[in-house]
Design a protein around this motif. Structure first.
Motif, PDB file in Angstrom:
ATOM      1  N   ILE A 159      74.834  85.003   6.045  1.00 15.65           N
ATOM      2  CA  ILE A 159      76.123  85.512   5.998  1.00 15.65           C
ATOM      3  C   ILE A 159      77.106  85.593   7.171  1.00 15.65           C
ATOM      4  CG2 ILE A 159      75.725  86.868   3.772  1.00 15.65           C
ATOM      5  CD1 ILE A 159      75.866  89.451   5.028  1.00 15.65           C
ATOM      6  N   HIS A 160      78.213  85.397   7.012  1.00 15.60           N
ATOM      7  CA  HIS A 160      79.208  85.702   8.093  1.00 15.60           C
ATOM      8  C   HIS A 160      79.294  84.677   9.188  1.00 15.60           C
ATOM      9  CE1 HIS A 160      79.002  89.986   6.640  1.00 15.60           C
ATOM     10  NE2 HIS A 160      80.126  89.679   6.006  1.00 15.60           N
ATOM     11  N   PHE A 175      72.738  75.189   3.566  1.00 13.86           N
ATOM     12  CA  PHE A 175      73.713  76.286   3.570  1.00 13.86           C
ATOM     13  C   PHE A 175      73.916  76.722   1.988  1.00 13.86           C
ATOM     14  CE2 PHE A 175      74.936  73.680   7.276  1.00 13.86           C
ATOM     15  CZ  PHE A 175      75.011  74.680   8.098  1.00 13.86           C
ATOM     16  N   SER A 176      73.969  77.885   1.980  1.00 12.54           N
ATOM     17  CA  SER A 176      74.425  78.554   0.505  1.00 12.54           C
ATOM     18  C   SER A 176      75.861  78.092   0.028  1.00 12.54           C
ATOM     19  CB  SER A 176      74.070  79.946   0.559  1.00 12.54           C
ATOM     20  OG  SER A 176      72.797  80.189   0.486  1.00 12.54           O
ATOM     21  N   ARG A 177      75.970  77.953  -1.074  1.00 13.95           N
ATOM     22  CA  ARG A 177      77.433  77.676  -1.540  1.00 13.95           C
ATOM     23  C   ARG A 177      78.301  78.830  -1.129  1.00 13.95           C
ATOM     24  NH1 ARG A 177      78.820  74.043  -5.265  1.00 13.95           N
ATOM     25  NH2 ARG A 177      76.450  73.640  -5.963  1.00 13.95           N
ATOM     26  N   ASP A 178      78.143  79.927  -1.024  1.00 10.65           N
ATOM     27  CA  ASP A 178      78.680  81.134  -0.862  1.00 10.65           C
ATOM     28  C   ASP A 178      79.101  81.044   0.694  1.00 10.65           C
ATOM     29  OD1 ASP A 178      78.325  82.011  -3.423  1.00 10.65           O
ATOM     30  OD2 ASP A 178      76.868  83.541  -2.937  1.00 10.65           O
ATOM     31  N   GLY A 179      78.264  80.237   1.451  1.00 12.65           N
ATOM     32  CA  GLY A 179      78.585  80.396   3.039  1.00 12.65           C
ATOM     33  C   GLY A 179      79.473  79.066   3.369  1.00 12.65           C
ATOM     34  N   LEU A 180      79.962  78.152   2.565  1.00 10.02           N
ATOM     35  CA  LEU A 180      80.521  76.974   2.965  1.00 10.02           C
ATOM     36  C   LEU A 180      81.831  77.606   3.690  1.00 10.02           C
ATOM     37  CD1 LEU A 180      80.460  74.638  -0.208  1.00 10.02           C
ATOM     38  CD2 LEU A 180      79.345  74.403   1.923  1.00 10.02           C
ATOM     39  N   GLU A 181      82.628  78.508   3.379  1.00  8.15           N
ATOM     40  CA  GLU A 181      83.741  78.976   4.121  1.00  8.15           C
ATOM     41  C   GLU A 181      83.380  78.842   5.710  1.00  8.15           C
ATOM     42  OE1 GLU A 181      86.837  82.658   4.278  1.00  8.15           O
ATOM     43  OE2 GLU A 181      85.456  82.379   2.352  1.00  8.15           O
ATOM     44  N   GLY A 182      82.281  79.304   5.945  1.00  8.36           N
ATOM     45  CA  GLY A 182      81.892  79.520   7.165  1.00  8.36           C
ATOM     46  C   GLY A 182      81.773  78.162   8.066  1.00  8.36           C
ATOM     47  N   LEU A 183      81.595  77.208   7.332  1.00 11.15           N
ATOM     48  CA  LEU A 183      81.593  75.771   7.985  1.00 11.15           C
ATOM     49  C   LEU A 183      83.226  75.056   7.724  1.00 11.15           C
ATOM     50  CD1 LEU A 183      78.648  74.264   6.299  1.00 11.15           C
ATOM     51  CD2 LEU A 183      78.872  74.815   8.459  1.00 11.15           C
ATOM     52  N   LEU A 184      83.927  75.476   7.013  1.00 11.75           N
ATOM     53  CA  LEU A 184      85.337  74.985   6.682  1.00 11.75           C
ATOM     54  C   LEU A 184      86.327  75.650   7.282  1.00 11.75           C
ATOM     55  CD1 LEU A 184      84.609  73.889   2.882  1.00 11.75           C
ATOM     56  CD2 LEU A 184      84.295  72.613   5.102  1.00 11.75           C
ATOM     57  N   SER A 185      86.052  76.877   7.985  1.00 10.22           N
ATOM     58  CA  SER A 185      87.127  77.852   8.297  1.00 10.22           C
ATOM     59  C   SER A 185      87.896  77.056   9.391  1.00 10.22           C
ATOM     60  CB  SER A 185      86.545  79.189   8.752  1.00 10.22           C
ATOM     61  OG  SER A 185      85.665  78.813   9.832  1.00 10.22           O
ATOM     62  N   ILE A 186      87.584  76.303  10.479  1.00 12.70           N
ATOM     63  CA  ILE A 186      88.084  75.634  11.665  1.00 12.70           C
ATOM     64  C   ILE A 186      89.145  74.654  10.914  1.00 12.70           C
ATOM     65  CG2 ILE A 186      86.481  75.599  12.865  1.00 12.70           C
ATOM     66  CD1 ILE A 186      86.342  72.572  12.497  1.00 12.70           C
ATOM     67  N   TYR A 187      89.226  74.173   9.665  1.00 15.53           N
ATOM     68  CA  TYR A 187      90.240  73.287   8.999  1.00 15.53           C
ATOM     69  C   TYR A 187      91.204  74.213   8.538  1.00 15.53           C
ATOM     70  CZ  TYR A 187      86.489  70.154   9.689  1.00 15.53           C
ATOM     71  OH  TYR A 187      85.255  69.588  10.336  1.00 15.53           O
ATOM     72  N   GLN A 188      91.151  75.465   8.610  1.00 19.23           N
ATOM     73  CA  GLN A 188      92.332  76.485   8.017  1.00 19.23           C
ATOM     74  C   GLN A 188      92.770  75.998   6.540  1.00 19.23           C
ATOM     75  OE1 GLN A 188      95.297  76.392  10.643  1.00 19.23           O
ATOM     76  NE2 GLN A 188      94.240  77.496  12.374  1.00 19.23           N
ATOM     77  N   ILE A 189      91.535  75.803   5.585  1.00 16.66           N
ATOM     78  CA  ILE A 189      91.841  75.803   4.223  1.00 16.66           C
ATOM     79  C   ILE A 189      91.361  76.759   3.685  1.00 16.66           C
ATOM     80  CG2 ILE A 189      91.740  73.038   4.593  1.00 16.66           C
ATOM     81  CD1 ILE A 189      88.681  73.189   3.382  1.00 16.66           C
ATOM     82  N   LYS A 190      91.856  76.961   2.223  1.00 18.43           N
ATOM     83  CA  LYS A 190      91.623  78.055   1.498  1.00 18.43           C
ATOM     84  C   LYS A 190      90.465  77.459   0.363  1.00 18.43           C
ATOM     85  CE  LYS A 190      96.149  80.411   1.652  1.00 18.43           C
ATOM     86  NZ  LYS A 190      96.948  81.021   0.995  1.00 18.43           N
TER      87      LYS A 190
END
Length: 193
Positions: A159-160, A175-190
């Motif tokens: 996590i995180h 990566f877990s599906r729940d953790g995809l945000e940690g890979l995509l945060s640099i793209y500033q997408i929701k």
């Protein structure tokens, strides 16, 4: 200086300042350390081969040119330890259920390293080679990955984390599906569920 070695011994409830600490020893082989307080201890230039630390506090321990080969830490506190100052030759350490917050593994080669269910908050993994490493169930809040080799690393249940896929090698990593945000945060997408 001659090598003074301790083989196959168990140490419990010990500190580096206590009377039971073998101060003249510079090598430990197949030893077990449990419930020891090594906070701020100086392990510089000591050698540990096939040793195990359980429920020990090694926070802020000095490990300058320390050799760790096939060493396991379980349920330990290792906050603020600069592992990047260890002797790099054949470095092989694994961690389970341990707290390594604000430690550093800068530029270390640690393929197949295990960080299982650990707190890795603020840990520096910049430039480290962590191919096939396992971060399963670990908390990587503000951990730094920059030009880090993470091929085939396992982040399932972690996590995180925030890992920039453009600045790190992540081919084949899990990566877990729940953790995809940690890979995509640099793209500033929701990401919505």
């Amino acid at each position: 200086m001659s090598e003074k070695i301790i083989l196959d011994q168990q140490f419990e409830y010990l500190s580096q300042q206590s009377q039971g600490w073998p101060s003249e020893v510079n090598e430990f082989e197949n030893c077990m350390f449990s419930n020891c307080n090594f906070k701020e201890a100086d392990f510089s230039t000591l050698k540990f081969y096939e040793c195990r630390f359980e429920n020990c506090d090694l926070s802020l321990a000095k490990v300058e040119q320390t050799i760790f080969q096939q060493v396991q830490f379980e349920g330990c506190k290792l906050s603020g330890v600069l592992f990047d100052s260890c002797h790099p030759f054949a470095l092989e350490i694994s961690f389970a259920d341990s707290k390594l917050d604000h430690s550093s593994f800068y530029a270390l080669k640690m393929s197949k390293a295990n960080f299982l269910n650990c707190s890795l908050r603020g840990v520096d993994f910049t430039g480290a080679q962590l191919k096939d490493a396992r971060f399963t169930g670990s908390d990587l809040w503000e951990a730094k990955f920059d030009h880090t080799l993470l091929q085939k690393a396992d982040f399932s249940g972690a996590i995180h984390y925030q890992i920039n896929p453009e600045q790190n090698q992540i081919k084949g990593a899990v990566f877990s599906r729940d953790g995809l945000e940690g890979l995509l945060s640099i793209y500033q997408i929701k990401i919505v569920s």
